[in-house]
Enzyme design. Structure first.
Site, PDB file in Angstrom:
ATOM      1  N   LYS A  19     -48.365  55.958  25.867  1.00 48.03           N
ATOM      2  CA  LYS A  19     -48.059  54.990  25.062  1.00 48.03           C
ATOM      3  C   LYS A  19     -49.030  53.899  24.967  1.00 48.03           C
ATOM      4  N   LYS A  49     -35.562  54.161  38.140  1.00 49.33           N
ATOM      5  CA  LYS A  49     -36.432  55.332  38.710  1.00 49.33           C
ATOM      6  C   LYS A  49     -35.343  56.478  39.564  1.00 49.33           C
ATOM      7  N   THR A  85     -40.546  57.631  43.376  1.00 48.08           N
ATOM      8  CA  THR A  85     -40.918  56.603  44.300  1.00 48.08           C
ATOM      9  C   THR A  85     -40.237  56.543  45.493  1.00 48.08           C
ATOM     10  N   ASP A  86     -40.474  55.894  46.489  1.00 54.48           N
ATOM     11  CA  ASP A  86     -39.633  55.932  47.780  1.00 54.48           C
ATOM     12  C   ASP A  86     -38.643  54.707  47.675  1.00 54.48           C
ATOM     13  N   GLU A  87     -38.867  53.788  46.605  1.00 51.91           N
ATOM     14  CA  GLU A  87     -38.071  52.620  46.433  1.00 51.91           C
ATOM     15  C   GLU A  87     -36.520  53.128  46.187  1.00 51.91           C
ATOM     16  N   HIS A 111     -36.499  41.274  47.903  1.00 52.35           N
ATOM     17  CA  HIS A 111     -37.736  41.628  48.359  1.00 52.35           C
ATOM     18  C   HIS A 111     -37.314  42.859  49.220  1.00 52.35           C
ATOM     19  N   ASN A 170     -42.135  46.006  39.793  1.00 52.61           N
ATOM     20  CA  ASN A 170     -40.748  45.259  40.382  1.00 52.61           C
ATOM     21  C   ASN A 170     -40.591  43.963  39.720  1.00 52.61           C
ATOM     22  N   ALA A 186     -45.026  58.651  33.522  1.00 58.08           N
ATOM     23  CA  ALA A 186     -44.996  57.644  32.639  1.00 58.08           C
ATOM     24  C   ALA A 186     -43.820  56.765  32.909  1.00 58.08           C
ATOM     25  N   TYR A 213     -36.519  47.729  38.570  1.00 55.74           N
ATOM     26  CA  TYR A 213     -37.208  48.944  38.459  1.00 55.74           C
ATOM     27  C   TYR A 213     -36.671  50.096  39.485  1.00 55.74           C
ATOM     28  N   SER A 214     -36.330  49.805  40.601  1.00 57.50           N
ATOM     29  CA  SER A 214     -36.063  51.211  41.427  1.00 57.50           C
ATOM     30  C   SER A 214     -34.942  51.949  41.151  1.00 57.50           C
ATOM     31  N   ARG A 220     -54.647  42.604  42.828  1.00 58.98           N
ATOM     32  CA  ARG A 220     -54.524  41.409  42.701  1.00 58.98           C
ATOM     33  C   ARG A 220     -55.189  40.297  43.508  1.00 58.98           C
ATOM     34  N   GLN A 221     -55.151  40.899  44.878  1.00 57.31           N
ATOM     35  CA  GLN A 221     -55.920  39.777  45.836  1.00 57.31           C
ATOM     36  C   GLN A 221     -57.354  40.103  45.763  1.00 57.31           C
ATOM     37  N   PHE A 253     -50.373  44.321  44.070  1.00 56.73           N
ATOM     38  CA  PHE A 253     -50.500  43.561  45.398  1.00 56.73           C
ATOM     39  C   PHE A 253     -52.109  43.717  45.797  1.00 56.73           C
TER      40      PHE A 253
HETATM   41  P1  NAD Z   1     -48.724  52.398  35.859  1.00 58.89           P
HETATM   42  O1  NAD Z   1     -47.962  51.071  35.548  1.00 58.89           O
HETATM   43  O2  NAD Z   1     -50.164  52.049  36.111  1.00 58.89           O
HETATM   44  O3  NAD Z   1     -49.017  53.364  34.702  1.00 58.89           O
HETATM   45  C1  NAD Z   1     -47.793  53.717  33.879  1.00 58.89           C
HETATM   46  C2  NAD Z   1     -48.353  54.470  32.565  1.00 58.89           C
HETATM   47  O4  NAD Z   1     -47.195  54.997  31.912  1.00 58.89           O
HETATM   48  C3  NAD Z   1     -49.271  53.682  31.696  1.00 58.89           C
HETATM   49  O5  NAD Z   1     -50.271  54.648  31.224  1.00 58.89           O
HETATM   50  C4  NAD Z   1     -48.445  53.269  30.508  1.00 58.89           C
HETATM   51  O6  NAD Z   1     -48.961  53.244  29.254  1.00 58.89           O
HETATM   52  C5  NAD Z   1     -47.579  54.631  30.424  1.00 58.89           C
HETATM   53  N1  NAD Z   1     -46.176  54.293  29.772  1.00 58.89           N
HETATM   54  C6  NAD Z   1     -45.413  53.420  30.161  1.00 58.89           C
HETATM   55  N2  NAD Z   1     -44.354  53.744  29.228  1.00 58.89           N
HETATM   56  C7  NAD Z   1     -44.595  54.688  28.407  1.00 58.89           C
HETATM   57  C8  NAD Z   1     -43.738  55.422  27.384  1.00 58.89           C
HETATM   58  N3  NAD Z   1     -42.709  54.970  27.080  1.00 58.89           N
HETATM   59  N4  NAD Z   1     -44.391  56.556  26.962  1.00 58.89           N
HETATM   60  C9  NAD Z   1     -45.457  56.894  27.502  1.00 58.89           C
HETATM   61  N5  NAD Z   1     -46.270  56.492  28.420  1.00 58.89           N
HETATM   62  C10 NAD Z   1     -45.899  55.444  28.671  1.00 58.89           C
HETATM   63  O7  NAD Z   1     -48.019  53.158  36.889  1.00 58.89           O
HETATM   64  P2  NAD Z   1     -48.570  53.947  38.307  1.00 58.89           P
HETATM   65  O8  NAD Z   1     -48.395  52.956  39.319  1.00 58.89           O
HETATM   66  O9  NAD Z   1     -49.630  54.758  38.053  1.00 58.89           O
HETATM   67  O10 NAD Z   1     -47.143  54.770  38.596  1.00 58.89           O
HETATM   68  C11 NAD Z   1     -46.934  56.079  37.761  1.00 58.89           C
HETATM   69  C12 NAD Z   1     -45.833  56.957  38.439  1.00 58.89           C
HETATM   70  O11 NAD Z   1     -45.917  56.880  39.755  1.00 58.89           O
HETATM   71  C13 NAD Z   1     -44.290  55.866  38.022  1.00 58.89           C
HETATM   72  O12 NAD Z   1     -43.370  56.811  37.659  1.00 58.89           O
HETATM   73  C14 NAD Z   1     -44.308  55.061  39.348  1.00 58.89           C
HETATM   74  O13 NAD Z   1     -42.624  55.193  39.510  1.00 58.89           O
HETATM   75  C15 NAD Z   1     -44.733  56.170  40.434  1.00 58.89           C
HETATM   76  N6  NAD Z   1     -44.965  55.777  41.357  1.00 58.89           N
HETATM   77  C16 NAD Z   1     -45.942  54.809  41.681  1.00 58.89           C
HETATM   78  C17 NAD Z   1     -46.336  54.197  42.955  1.00 58.89           C
HETATM   79  C18 NAD Z   1     -47.353  53.034  43.192  1.00 58.89           C
HETATM   80  O14 NAD Z   1     -47.559  52.677  44.409  1.00 58.89           O
HETATM   81  N7  NAD Z   1     -48.039  52.569  42.007  1.00 58.89           N
HETATM   82  C19 NAD Z   1     -45.853  54.766  43.967  1.00 58.89           C
HETATM   83  C20 NAD Z   1     -44.932  55.923  43.990  1.00 58.89           C
HETATM   84  C21 NAD Z   1     -44.613  56.269  42.747  1.00 58.89           C
HETATM   85  O1  DAU Z   2     -43.243  52.280  47.178  1.00 58.14           O
HETATM   86  C1  DAU Z   2     -43.757  52.473  45.724  1.00 58.14           C
HETATM   87  C2  DAU Z   2     -43.945  51.422  44.811  1.00 58.14           C
HETATM   88  O2  DAU Z   2     -44.966  50.437  45.142  1.00 58.14           O
HETATM   89  C3  DAU Z   2     -44.033  52.054  43.393  1.00 58.14           C
HETATM   90  O3  DAU Z   2     -42.856  52.682  42.930  1.00 58.14           O
HETATM   91  C4  DAU Z   2     -44.218  50.819  42.244  1.00 58.14           C
HETATM   92  O4  DAU Z   2     -44.419  51.194  41.252  1.00 58.14           O
HETATM   93  C5  DAU Z   2     -45.576  50.161  43.135  1.00 58.14           C
HETATM   94  O5  DAU Z   2     -45.249  48.868  42.261  1.00 58.14           O
HETATM   95  C6  DAU Z   2     -45.018  49.401  44.215  1.00 58.14           C
HETATM   96  O6  DAU Z   2     -44.095  48.659  44.584  1.00 58.14           O
HETATM   97  P1  DAU Z   2     -44.156  47.152  45.286  1.00 58.14           P
HETATM   98  O7  DAU Z   2     -43.225  46.241  44.876  1.00 58.14           O
HETATM   99  O8  DAU Z   2     -44.321  47.574  46.775  1.00 58.14           O
HETATM  100  O9  DAU Z   2     -45.673  46.837  44.911  1.00 58.14           O
HETATM  101  P2  DAU Z   2     -46.362  45.640  45.028  1.00 58.14           P
HETATM  102  O10 DAU Z   2     -47.864  45.696  44.639  1.00 58.14           O
HETATM  103  O11 DAU Z   2     -45.824  44.917  43.571  1.00 58.14           O
HETATM  104  O12 DAU Z   2     -46.216  44.467  46.096  1.00 58.14           O
HETATM  105  C7  DAU Z   2     -46.550  45.155  47.241  1.00 58.14           C
HETATM  106  C8  DAU Z   2     -46.269  44.248  48.473  1.00 58.14           C
HETATM  107  O13 DAU Z   2     -47.012  42.902  48.308  1.00 58.14           O
HETATM  108  C9  DAU Z   2     -44.736  43.754  48.071  1.00 58.14           C
HETATM  109  O14 DAU Z   2     -43.865  43.650  49.496  1.00 58.14           O
HETATM  110  C10 DAU Z   2     -44.705  42.263  47.426  1.00 58.14           C
HETATM  111  C11 DAU Z   2     -46.018  41.818  48.071  1.00 58.14           C
HETATM  112  N1  DAU Z   2     -46.867  41.108  47.067  1.00 58.14           N
HETATM  113  C12 DAU Z   2     -46.954  41.368  45.854  1.00 58.14           C
HETATM  114  C13 DAU Z   2     -47.764  40.602  44.878  1.00 58.14           C
HETATM  115  C14 DAU Z   2     -48.166  41.139  43.459  1.00 58.14           C
HETATM  116  C15 DAU Z   2     -47.385  39.752  47.647  1.00 58.14           C
HETATM  117  O15 DAU Z   2     -47.252  39.372  48.869  1.00 58.14           O
HETATM  118  N2  DAU Z   2     -48.299  39.147  46.728  1.00 58.14           N
HETATM  119  C16 DAU Z   2     -48.534  39.469  45.310  1.00 58.14           C
HETATM  120  O16 DAU Z   2     -49.352  38.939  44.560  1.00 58.14           O
END
Ligand code: NAD
Ligand code: DAU
Length: 344
Positions: free
Chosen positions: A37, A164, A124-126, A286, A87, A82, A160-161, A203-204, A200
């Site tokens: 999307k 999922k 996700t593990d969440e 958190h 969170n 997708a 979020y979690s 961003r940093q 996280f």
């Molecule tokens: P992301 O936010 O970077 O990417 C999500 C993608 O999905 C984007 O390209 C977005 O445009 C697309 N999307 C969103 N809504 C949509 C819709 N309605 N139809 C079609 N496309 C859509 O996410 P990510 O970090 O790459 O995570 C991908 C998957 O992995 C997710 O299901 C997430 O729950 C899971 N996951 C992420 C992590 C992590 O650390 N990032 C860890 C474990 C699992």
């Molecule tokens: O565990 C898998 C998950 O990991 C995925 O399902 C999610 O999509 C993915 O976003 C991630 O979730 P978290 O909430 O763990 O990730 P995030 O990067 O948002 O934050 C990681 C940790 O860092 C969390 O404990 C919050 C903290 N944090 C986050 C941000 C953005 C900070 O301390 N400072 C920050 O600026």
């Protein structure tokens, strides 16, 4: 089982695009259709350098039943990345999470059910909530403390979690009652290139590159179990092609670290003083600690992570953001303004 035509939903996002790169590089007989999307987190640039005869792109929403039907009909397998994934966003507005993560999954698995197409669900593990910090456990230390397994109880904390978790339950029910040829994987925190800068680690890194102080939530004691995204991609491929239908596999690389230690490592690797960060408002609800027991995946499918040195993976990630300022710069101000409004 080798599939020739794979739909990757969410393939323009962080982990999805890494998976598409992985397929193009390692599986020359496979064609990928990315269905995405392009929300704020999706970026066509993530897959723009891939050959057009190997990867086609369809702009669309997984909630669109008509589109899902058309795309799935011609596929051998669907891998669904997708999702709305952040969170903090889900705590501000849960609605898109309910739509995409629950309704979108429902629409996609209905199409797979209709055409008997293999479905792999990225989760996700969440969904398992959190674990106590190791330091709070008797005999604390490396390798100590409970870890998540595929038998762990679902106990999600955030919108979020929980969305999922809901999608996982739909997939499990469709597999049992309708014979959906499905597998599920629940992975821990990914890091690597193409991750949107609200998360996280990027961003940093991009804060430091922009002359902004990094931001740590609360005490920084919260533990995440980091895995390099390329290792996640290989695991998904192994599950898709060798996994048992109806099974859930947990993906993790034994990468537990607390946020403060990760941040201090980034600062040190980017030549900044160790304490050059701001402590900001904590995230409501958190989760304390995530930790994955991936022995089922390792023992049954022979998967092993290649990136076992977090420092090495982090260096590659820092270098990637340094070399790709054009990829993230335009969104930086907008992302930081949103965080500032929220006290973070
Ligand atoms: P992301 O936010 O970077 O990417 C999500 C993608 O999905 C984007 O390209 C977005 O445009 C697309 N999307 C969103 N809504 C949509 C819709 N309605 N139809 C079609 N496309 C859509 O996410 P990510 O970090 O790459 O995570 C991908 C998957 O992995 C997710 O299901 C997430 O729950 C899971 N996951 C992420 C992590 C992590 O650390 N990032 C860890 C474990 C699992
Ligand atoms: O565990 C898998 C998950 O990991 C995925 O399902 C999610 O999509 C993915 O976003 C991630 O979730 P978290 O909430 O763990 O990730 P995030 O990067 O948002 O934050 C990681 C940790 O860092 C969390 O404990 C919050 C903290 N944090 C986050 C941000 C953005 C900070 O301390 N400072 C920050 O600026």
């Amino acid at each position: 089982m080798e599939y020739k035509k794979i739909v990757v939903a969410g393939g323009a996002g962080f982990i999805g695009s890494n998976f598409v790169h992985y397929i193009v590089k390692n599986h020359p007989n496979v064609h990928v259709t990315v269905l995405d999307k392009l929300t704020y987190a999706g970026n066509k640039e993530n897959i723009a350098d891939l050959p057009k005869d190997r990867v086609s792109f369809v702009l669309g929403d997984i909630c669109d039943e008509w589109l899902d039907d058309k795309i799935v009909e011609n596929a051998d397998a669907v891998v669904n990345y997708a999702a709305e994934t952040h969170n903090d966003n889900s705590l501000i507005d849960p609605e898109p999470f309910i739509q995409t993560n629950i309704i979108g999954t429902y629409k996609l698995i209905q199409a797979c059910r209709k055409y008997g197409v293999r479905y792999h669900h990225i989760s996700t593990d969440e969904v398992y909530g959190d674990l106590p910090l190791r330091k709070d456990l008797p005999g604390h230390g490396e390798g100590k403390g409970e870890k998540f397994t595929s038998m762990s109880r679902y106990k999600p904390s955030s919108p979020y979690s929980s969305s999922k978790a809901s999608s996982d339950l739909l997939v499990k029910a469709w597999a049992r009652s309708f014979g959906l040829k499905a597998t599920i994987s629940n992975c821990s925190n990914n890091y690597g290139p193409y991750q949107y800068i609200e998360k996280f680690i990027p961003r940093q890194i991009t804060n430091i590159l922009s002359g902004i102080k990094p931001k740590l939530y609360g005490t920084g004691e919260n533990v995440r179990d980091w895995i390099y995204t390329g290792d996640h991609s290989r695991a998904v491929w192994d599950i898709l092609t060798k996994g048992q239908i109806g099974e859930t596999y947990l993906i993790g690389a034994d990468g537990e670290m607390n946020n403060k230690d990760v941040l201090e490592m980034i600062l040190e690797m980017m030549d900044q003083p160790k304490d050059a960060y701001d402590v900001v408002k904590d995230r409501p609800g958190h989760d304390l600690r995530y930790a994955i027991d991936s022995s089922k995946l390792r023992n049954e499918l022979g998967w092993e992570p290649k990136y076992t040195d977090f420092r090495e993976g982090l260096k590659e990630t820092i270098d990637w953001y340094r070399d790709h300022e054009d990829w993230w710069k335009a969104n930086k101000e907008k992302v930081e303004k949103k965080y500032a409004k929220n006290g973070q």
